[in-house]
Design an enzyme around this catalytic site. Structure first.
Site, PDB file in Angstrom:
ATOM      1  N   LYS A  18      40.862   1.419  40.617  1.00 38.57           N
ATOM      2  CA  LYS A  18      40.063   2.458  39.943  1.00 38.57           C
ATOM      3  C   LYS A  18      39.176   3.173  40.968  1.00 38.57           C
ATOM      4  O   LYS A  18      39.103   4.401  40.980  1.00 38.57           O
ATOM      5  CB  LYS A  18      39.172   1.808  38.885  1.00 38.57           C
ATOM      6  CG  LYS A  18      38.053   2.706  38.363  1.00 38.57           C
ATOM      7  CD  LYS A  18      37.218   2.059  37.290  1.00 38.57           C
ATOM      8  CE  LYS A  18      36.088   1.266  37.790  1.00 38.57           C
ATOM      9  NZ  LYS A  18      34.901   2.041  38.214  1.00 38.57           N
ATOM     10  N   ASN A  19      38.539   2.376  41.848  1.00 37.65           N
ATOM     11  CA  ASN A  19      37.533   2.956  42.743  1.00 37.65           C
ATOM     12  C   ASN A  19      38.114   3.624  43.977  1.00 37.65           C
ATOM     13  O   ASN A  19      37.381   4.101  44.833  1.00 37.65           O
ATOM     14  CB  ASN A  19      36.499   1.889  43.119  1.00 37.65           C
ATOM     15  CG  ASN A  19      35.659   1.499  41.913  1.00 37.65           C
ATOM     16  OD1 ASN A  19      35.703   2.171  40.878  1.00 37.65           O
ATOM     17  ND2 ASN A  19      34.939   0.405  42.019  1.00 37.65           N
ATOM     18  N   CYS A  73      28.242   3.171  34.071  1.00 38.59           N
ATOM     19  CA  CYS A  73      27.680   1.942  33.497  1.00 38.59           C
ATOM     20  C   CYS A  73      26.172   1.885  33.746  1.00 38.59           C
ATOM     21  O   CYS A  73      25.694   2.212  34.826  1.00 38.59           O
ATOM     22  CB  CYS A  73      28.344   0.721  34.129  1.00 38.59           C
ATOM     23  SG  CYS A  73      29.985   0.413  33.465  1.00 38.59           S
ATOM     24  N   ARG A  79      20.620   4.204  39.692  1.00 40.60           N
ATOM     25  CA  ARG A  79      21.764   4.897  40.321  1.00 40.60           C
ATOM     26  C   ARG A  79      21.425   6.351  40.682  1.00 40.60           C
ATOM     27  O   ARG A  79      22.057   7.299  40.223  1.00 40.60           O
ATOM     28  CB  ARG A  79      22.992   4.817  39.432  1.00 40.60           C
ATOM     29  CG  ARG A  79      23.349   3.374  39.060  1.00 40.60           C
ATOM     30  CD  ARG A  79      24.613   3.279  38.285  1.00 40.60           C
ATOM     31  NE  ARG A  79      25.782   3.291  39.190  1.00 40.60           N
ATOM     32  CZ  ARG A  79      27.044   3.148  38.753  1.00 40.60           C
ATOM     33  NH1 ARG A  79      27.280   3.046  37.463  1.00 40.60           N
ATOM     34  NH2 ARG A  79      28.058   3.155  39.607  1.00 40.60           N
ATOM     35  N   ASP A 101      30.950  -6.038  42.106  1.00 37.97           N
ATOM     36  CA  ASP A 101      31.841  -5.817  40.957  1.00 37.97           C
ATOM     37  C   ASP A 101      32.548  -7.087  40.497  1.00 37.97           C
ATOM     38  O   ASP A 101      33.215  -7.075  39.462  1.00 37.97           O
ATOM     39  CB  ASP A 101      32.890  -4.749  41.283  1.00 37.97           C
ATOM     40  CG  ASP A 101      32.269  -3.387  41.478  1.00 37.97           C
ATOM     41  OD1 ASP A 101      32.952  -2.496  42.014  1.00 37.97           O
ATOM     42  OD2 ASP A 101      31.095  -3.217  41.113  1.00 37.97           O
ATOM     43  N   ARG A 156      37.446   1.029  30.607  1.00 33.66           N
ATOM     44  CA  ARG A 156      37.140   2.001  31.660  1.00 33.66           C
ATOM     45  C   ARG A 156      37.790   1.576  32.962  1.00 33.66           C
ATOM     46  O   ARG A 156      38.133   2.406  33.800  1.00 33.66           O
ATOM     47  CB  ARG A 156      35.627   2.111  31.868  1.00 33.66           C
ATOM     48  CG  ARG A 156      34.906   2.674  30.672  1.00 33.66           C
ATOM     49  CD  ARG A 156      33.479   2.908  30.984  1.00 33.66           C
ATOM     50  NE  ARG A 156      33.370   3.641  32.245  1.00 33.66           N
ATOM     51  CZ  ARG A 156      32.224   3.911  32.838  1.00 33.66           C
ATOM     52  NH1 ARG A 156      31.100   3.493  32.287  1.00 33.66           N
ATOM     53  NH2 ARG A 156      32.177   4.576  33.958  1.00 33.66           N
TER      54      ARG A 156
END
Ligand code: EPZ
Length: 418
Positions: free
Chosen positions: A22-23, A116, A121, A305, A397
């Site tokens: 995903k990242n 999230c 952030r 993560d 997600r």
């Protein structure tokens, strides 16, 4: 709202084909905005964050379509540089488009990104770096407006090795005249994958993974065919899931280097681990014990993560272990849900301490973010009885087809309306 109903106590064993990361997929999709001609992405994960990014690219005028599992992106028809506010809020990665739109169109209009709720952030490091490249940036009531007549290469030193800021600046630097050097850059494998994609499109980026990245600017990128690297966080999640239930697992499509910090801890606890170029095999034998101090850190440190999933895993045989979260200031919310399941843990601002080993009990719990939701899936599969996890939208997600993959390992899970 959807929930997962999980029957705990079964031993999970089998094989998992690791999806694309995903990242890596998200910054690569943002980078595709700077290309002319077709991009074909292989191993792009089918997850809701990718769907959100596809919606943004389409709204900007790109042609994006899935075809036999491959994702085709053509950005020739880009007609705007403003990202609709409701789309920005969908996820954090929308902020990557600031750099690529600035590079492509000379301007971008974004709002504060979503994602999230794991901390404040901010995007100050992104903004500072883009200003160093010559962008004029100001804030209106709702938006952040970025404009640059022309971007000029610069030497930038990040105040913190931010993954997103590194990626954003790599993208903007492609359009900047001259050489850009990004010092104290993030070293994650997903950054290396972004570099490899950009170079596959004709760019000239070097140093990703080393902490100092150089980008040769002023190069027009063409589309390319590119396979996205495997998702180390997905792989680590299923590895912990199988071992937590006393099973064994073969992770296909991923090598040891992506999960070394996790594998060292498991090795030390007595789990059997075998690695090859393209796979990782692991097995629980029942007598394992882990007593360790885990501190999350930028790569190659222990990944934030995987922090929630590791804590869930350690509730069973990690007595005395301490898990410390050093990247995000609000990433321990899931631990309160583990306590509801009977975990014998002590939660402070930055740490979870495993006070004693304990078999969890299935109860209704709620996912508050993506990786916290993954931790609750592991907890539910380890627990006695049934666990209901509300709001599976967070899990979707970042995990493609979680129900299929858990069932393939022998787990019992269904989705229900809650
Ligand atoms: C990326 O987020 C990942 N997301 C995150 O994965 C991952 O947890 C994180 O990197 C760290 O590895 C994607 O790649 C889409 P950061 P990002 O910028 O870029 C502070 C998941 O679960 N910071 O490295 O947002 C920030 O507040 C997600 O897959 C600033 O202060 O992470 C945080 O405390 C969650 N100012 C720390 O740096 C800035 O301008 C790390 O953030 C930027 C960041």
């Amino acid at each position: 709202m959807k929930g997962y109903h999980i029957k705990g106590g079964r031993v999970l064993s089998g094989k998992i084909e690791t999806s694309g990361a995903k990242n890596a997929a998200l910054p690569i999709l943002a980078a595709s905005v700077m290309t002319k001609g077709e991009n074909t992405l292989l191993s792009c994960p089918q997850i809701s964050d990718v769907d959100s990014m596809i919606s943004i690219l389409t709204a900007l005028g790109c042609k994006v379509r899935w075809e036999d599992g491959l994702l085709s992106v053509v950005a020739d028809g880009i007609r705007g540089c403003r990202i609709p506010d409701h789309m920005m809020k969908e996820m954090r990665s929308s902020v990557f488009l600031a750099g690529s739109l600035l590079g492509r169109c000379g301007e971008a209009v974004i709002s504060n990104p979503g994602g999230c709720d794991i901390g404040k952030r901010p995007i100050d490091i992104h903004i500072d770096g883009l200003r160093r490249l010559g962008a004029h940036i100001w804030q209106t009531d709702e938006n952040i407006v970025l404009k640059a007549g022309r971007l000029r290469g610069a030497k930038i030193r990040l105040a913190y090795p931010s993954v997103g800021a590194t990626e954003n600046l790599m993208l903007a630097a492609i359009a900047a005249e001259g050489l850009t050097e990004i010092e104290n850059s993030a070293k994650e494998p997903e950054i290396v994958d972004l570099q490899n994609y950009i170079n596959c499109c004709g760019g000239r980026v070097m140093g990703a993974g080393s902490g100092t990245i150089t980008v040769e600017g002023g190069i027009k990128l063409h589309g390319c065919q590119y396979r996205i690297l495997p998702d180390r966080i997905e792989a680590g999640t299923y590895l912990l899931m199988a071992l937590a239930t006393g099973g064994e697992i073969m992770l296909e499509g991923i090598g040891r280097e992506y999960l070394d910090s996790l594998l060292q801890i498991l090795d030390g606890g007595g789990y059997r681990i075998r690695c090859s170029e393209t796979g990782i095999w692991a097995k629980a034998c029942g007598f394992e014990r882990i007593n360790c101090m885990i501190r999350t850190a930028p790569y190659p440190g222990f990944p934030t993560d995987l922090q929630p999933q590791m804590t869930a895993f350690l509730t069973k045989n990690g007595k005395g272990s301490i898990i410390e979260e050093n990247i995000f200031e609000k990433r321990l919310e899931y631990a309160k849900e583990l306590k509801k399941m009977g975990a014998d843990i002590e939660i402070s601002e930055k740490q979870v301490i495993i006070k004693d080993n304990h078999i969890l009990c299935g109860v209704p719990v709620a996912a508050k973010d993506l990786r916290g939701g993954a931790a609750l899936m592991i907890a539910g599969l380890m627990a006695d009885g049934y666990t209901d996890i509300a709001d599976t939208k967070y899990i979707k997600r970042g995990y493609s087809r979680p129900i299929d993959k858990i069932r393939a390992l022998g787990g019992e899970i269904i989705e229900y309306d809650c």
